[in-house]
Design a protein around this motif. Structure first.
Motif, mmCIF file in Angstrom:
data_model
loop_
_atom_site.group_PDB
_atom_site.id
_atom_site.type_symbol
_atom_site.label_atom_id
_atom_site.label_comp_id
_atom_site.label_asym_id
_atom_site.label_seq_id
_atom_site.Cartn_x
_atom_site.Cartn_y
_atom_site.Cartn_z
ATOM 1 N N GLY A 138 0.824 -1.199 0.000
ATOM 2 C CA GLY A 138 0.000 0.000 0.000
ATOM 3 C C GLY A 138 0.861 1.253 0.000
ATOM 4 O O GLY A 138 2.089 1.187 -0.022
ATOM 5 N N PHE A 139 0.225 2.406 0.012
ATOM 6 C CA PHE A 139 0.930 3.676 -0.093
ATOM 7 C C PHE A 139 0.513 4.592 1.045
ATOM 8 O O PHE A 139 -0.542 4.401 1.661
ATOM 9 C CB PHE A 139 0.618 4.348 -1.439
ATOM 10 N N GLU A 140 1.355 5.598 1.282
ATOM 11 C CA GLU A 140 1.069 6.595 2.315
ATOM 12 C C GLU A 140 1.183 7.987 1.708
ATOM 13 O O GLU A 140 2.094 8.243 0.914
ATOM 14 C CB GLU A 140 2.051 6.466 3.487
ATOM 15 N N LEU A 141 0.268 8.852 2.059
ATOM 16 C CA LEU A 141 0.313 10.244 1.603
ATOM 17 C C LEU A 141 -0.159 11.132 2.746
ATOM 18 O O LEU A 141 -1.243 10.933 3.300
ATOM 19 C CB LEU A 141 -0.571 10.449 0.370
ATOM 20 N N ASN A 142 0.664 12.124 3.090
ATOM 21 C CA ASN A 142 0.351 13.056 4.181
ATOM 22 C C ASN A 142 0.266 14.467 3.607
ATOM 23 O O ASN A 142 1.255 14.997 3.103
ATOM 24 C CB ASN A 142 1.428 12.991 5.266
ATOM 25 N N ILE A 143 -0.916 15.054 3.690
ATOM 26 C CA ILE A 143 -1.155 16.389 3.129
ATOM 27 C C ILE A 143 -1.553 17.340 4.250
ATOM 28 O O ILE A 143 -2.444 17.031 5.052
ATOM 29 C CB ILE A 143 -2.257 16.347 2.051
ATOM 30 N N MET A 144 -0.895 18.485 4.283
ATOM 31 C CA MET A 144 -1.243 19.537 5.239
ATOM 32 C C MET A 144 -1.985 20.654 4.513
ATOM 33 O O MET A 144 -1.604 21.023 3.392
ATOM 34 C CB MET A 144 0.023 20.093 5.901
ATOM 35 N N VAL A 145 -3.043 21.151 5.119
ATOM 36 C CA VAL A 145 -3.788 22.283 4.544
ATOM 37 C C VAL A 145 -3.661 23.465 5.498
ATOM 38 O O VAL A 145 -3.875 23.333 6.710
ATOM 39 C CB VAL A 145 -5.266 21.919 4.292
ATOM 40 N N VAL A 146 -3.291 24.615 4.948
ATOM 41 C CA VAL A 146 -3.058 25.815 5.763
ATOM 42 C C VAL A 146 -3.810 26.978 5.133
ATOM 43 O O VAL A 146 -3.750 27.189 3.918
ATOM 44 C CB VAL A 146 -1.556 26.154 5.851
ATOM 45 N N GLY A 147 -4.498 27.721 5.961
ATOM 46 C CA GLY A 147 -5.221 28.895 5.479
ATOM 47 C C GLY A 147 -6.206 29.367 6.530
ATOM 48 O O GLY A 147 -6.489 28.679 7.521
ATOM 49 N N GLN A 148 -6.731 30.560 6.323
ATOM 50 C CA GLN A 148 -7.695 31.120 7.268
ATOM 51 C C GLN A 148 -8.975 30.298 7.297
ATOM 52 O O GLN A 148 -9.273 29.545 6.363
ATOM 53 C CB GLN A 148 -8.025 32.557 6.892
ATOM 54 N N SER A 149 -9.743 30.433 8.337
ATOM 55 C CA SER A 149 -11.035 29.765 8.433
ATOM 56 C C SER A 149 -11.982 30.301 7.364
ATOM 57 O O SER A 149 -11.947 31.482 7.016
ATOM 58 C CB SER A 149 -11.658 29.993 9.817
ATOM 59 N N GLY A 150 -12.817 29.406 6.837
ATOM 60 C CA GLY A 150 -13.825 29.822 5.876
ATOM 61 C C GLY A 150 -13.365 29.821 4.430
ATOM 62 O O GLY A 150 -14.119 30.250 3.549
ATOM 63 N N LEU A 151 -12.144 29.336 4.147
ATOM 64 C CA LEU A 151 -11.659 29.321 2.760
ATOM 65 C C LEU A 151 -11.954 27.998 2.053
ATOM 66 O O LEU A 151 -11.567 27.831 0.890
ATOM 67 C CB LEU A 151 -10.152 29.599 2.729
ATOM 68 N N GLY A 152 -12.616 27.069 2.738
ATOM 69 C CA GLY A 152 -13.016 25.821 2.074
ATOM 70 C C GLY A 152 -11.952 24.740 2.068
ATOM 71 O O GLY A 152 -11.907 23.916 1.145
ATOM 72 N N LYS A 153 -11.123 24.704 3.097
ATOM 73 C CA LYS A 153 -10.058 23.693 3.144
ATOM 74 C C LYS A 153 -10.644 22.287 3.263
ATOM 75 O O LYS A 153 -10.245 21.368 2.541
ATOM 76 C CB LYS A 153 -9.119 23.980 4.326
ATOM 77 N N SER A 154 -11.578 22.108 4.193
ATOM 78 C CA SER A 154 -12.185 20.785 4.397
ATOM 79 C C SER A 154 -12.944 20.335 3.160
ATOM 80 O O SER A 154 -12.860 19.174 2.740
ATOM 81 C CB SER A 154 -13.133 20.819 5.603
ATOM 82 N N THR A 155 -13.690 21.256 2.558
ATOM 83 C CA THR A 155 -14.475 20.916 1.368
ATOM 84 C C THR A 155 -13.569 20.502 0.213
ATOM 85 O O THR A 155 -13.866 19.538 -0.504
ATOM 86 C CB THR A 155 -15.350 22.112 0.947
ATOM 87 N N LEU A 156 -12.459 21.203 0.042
ATOM 88 C CA LEU A 156 -11.560 20.864 -1.069
ATOM 89 C C LEU A 156 -10.953 19.483 -0.882
ATOM 90 O O LEU A 156 -10.824 18.710 -1.844
ATOM 91 C CB LEU A 156 -10.457 21.913 -1.192
#
Length: 430
Positions: A138-156
């Protein structure tokens, strides 16, 4: 007319096909794209392996093989390396993969009959071996999302992987207040698609850029990234280290830029300038549907100019292009950065098709339509074309720089503890 009996045998790894033509038996095996064959003749419940069938004449190459041994040969798969021509049995010759031409076959026969393809070594089989091993691990991928609240990080993130992988989706809690300090929260998921398993970890940074005073707000993020490098390093230098070290290193950081349409904020510049030295940064313009096409193009051009002016090298970095082909592909990507994206995990019916999008009074913004936004380009970069390269650069460049620095620090501390003069230590390092 010879009586023909068709017998199909299936194995977990290899498809075996045994064809009986009277007393002549052919056992063939499929190895990757190659089809290979062995020929046997049966006489009084004893099988003899053949080198060539030439009309009524048969040349025997081995002593008799018992029926029990023959069953074992068939179930073992008969891994052969010679190519097989189904058009003419008279040209079929069967060498053994484990025996050199000079040494002969496994049953004492002399090799080197006409038609043997001794030029084929089988190096290309390594690709199939690597594929099978990767599928098992299997594979592993670790992605960090950074930005102000309300910019749609979770949705993206949900849109990228077509599942609920974000922190807010995984942790269904009540309305969250803005944290007083930056928190680092990670959620891991096991995703499987067409038999390929991947452990995806999404690292969120709630609180970043949400304060009145955002001075040094990147420091907790920098510390978290370095902590993952340190954890990997400690596992690596253990005397009895694990066969496969768990990889929690941050492979990619998606930085969300507010769609102001003007220029980067000082916070954006300072964050990317500092973090680009330790992690792969992919900047995106969040909620790009709030900009007109002209505003979007102007904003993207302005951001690229500011990145160059401040010496910020985002992914894919020019210095890591391996050859001319990579350089040509990556140049096209660099011309599109930052990606103007729109995220949505809601499906709508458009012209008889169900698709992800955002519905407005004047129409539906299709997330995966490149005429509407650049989400498809971001997805291709992160998953379909550059995922392995992103992980390779993390391992061979960013982590390696951290490892060298830490080991040098340890050597310096040990040397000072042993009373080694500074100038001798510097000369030794050079």
């Amino acid at each position: 007319m010879l009586r023909r009996v068709l017998l199909l045998l299936w194995d977990t790894q290899t498809s075996l096909h045994s064809l009986c033509l009277g007393r002549l038996y052919k056992v063939s095996t499929h190895t990757g794209r190659r089809m290979c064959a062995y020929y046997f003749v049966k006489h009084k419940a004893v099988y003899c392996r053949l080198r060539r069938v030439n009309g009524p004449k048969v040349e025997y190459l081995s002593e008799g093989i018992s029926q029990e041994d023959m069953k074992q040969i068939i179930t073992a798969g008969l891994e052969a390396i010679s190519s097989y021509s189904s058009s003419a049995m008279s040209e079929a010759v069967v060498p053994d993969a484990t025996v050199s031409p000079a040494a002969g076959g496994p049953y004492g026969e002399k090799a080197g009959g006409p038609g043997v393809d001794f030029s084929y070594v089988g190096i290309d089989a390594i690709l199939e071996q690597m594929r099978r091993k990767a599928m098992k691990q299997g594979f592993e991928l670790n992605i960090m999302v950074v930005g102000q609240s309300g910019l749609g990080k979770s949705t993206l993130m949900n849109t990228l992987f077509k599942s609920k992988v974000s922190r807010k989706s995984a942790l269904a809690t009540a309305q969250e207040k803005i944290p007083k300090t930056i928190e680092i929260k990670s959620v891991s998921h096991d995703i499987e698609e067409k038999g390929v398993r991947m452990k995806l970890t999404v690292i969120d940074t709630p609180g970043f850029g949400d304060q009145i005073n955002n001075e040094n707000c990147w420091q907790p993020i920098m510390k978290f990234i370095n902590d993952q490098y340190e954890a990997y390093l400690q596992e690596e230098i253990n005397i009895n280290r694990k066969k496969r070290i768990p990889d929690s290193r941050v492979h990619c950081c998606i930085y969300f830029i507010p769609p102001t349409g003007h220029c980067l904020r000082p916070l954006d510049v300072e964050f990317m300038r500092r973090l680009s030295k330790v992690v792969n940064i992919v900047p995106v313009i969040a909620k790009a549907d709030t900009l007109t096409l002209e505003e979007r193009d102007f904003f993207k051009k302005k951001i690229r100019e500011e990145l160059r002016a401040n010496g910020i090298d985002v992914y894919p970095q020019k210095e890591f292009d391996e050859d001319a082909e990579d350089r040509m592909i990556n140049e096209k990507i660099r011309e599109m950065i930052p990606f103007a994206v729109v995220g949505s995990d809601q499906e709508y019916q458009v012209n008889g098709r169900r698709l992800l999008g955002r519905k407005t009074k004047w129409g539906t913004i299709e997330v995966e339509n490149i005429a509407h936004c650049e989400f498809a380009y971001l997805r291709d970069l992160l998953i379909r074309t550059h995922m392995q390269n992103i992980k390779d650069i993390t391992s061979s460049i960013h982590y390696e720089m951290y490892r060298v620095r830490r080991l040098n620090e340890n050597n310096t501390m040990v040397a000072h503890a042993n009373g080694v003069p500074e100038h001798r230590l510097a000369a030794h390092e050079m």
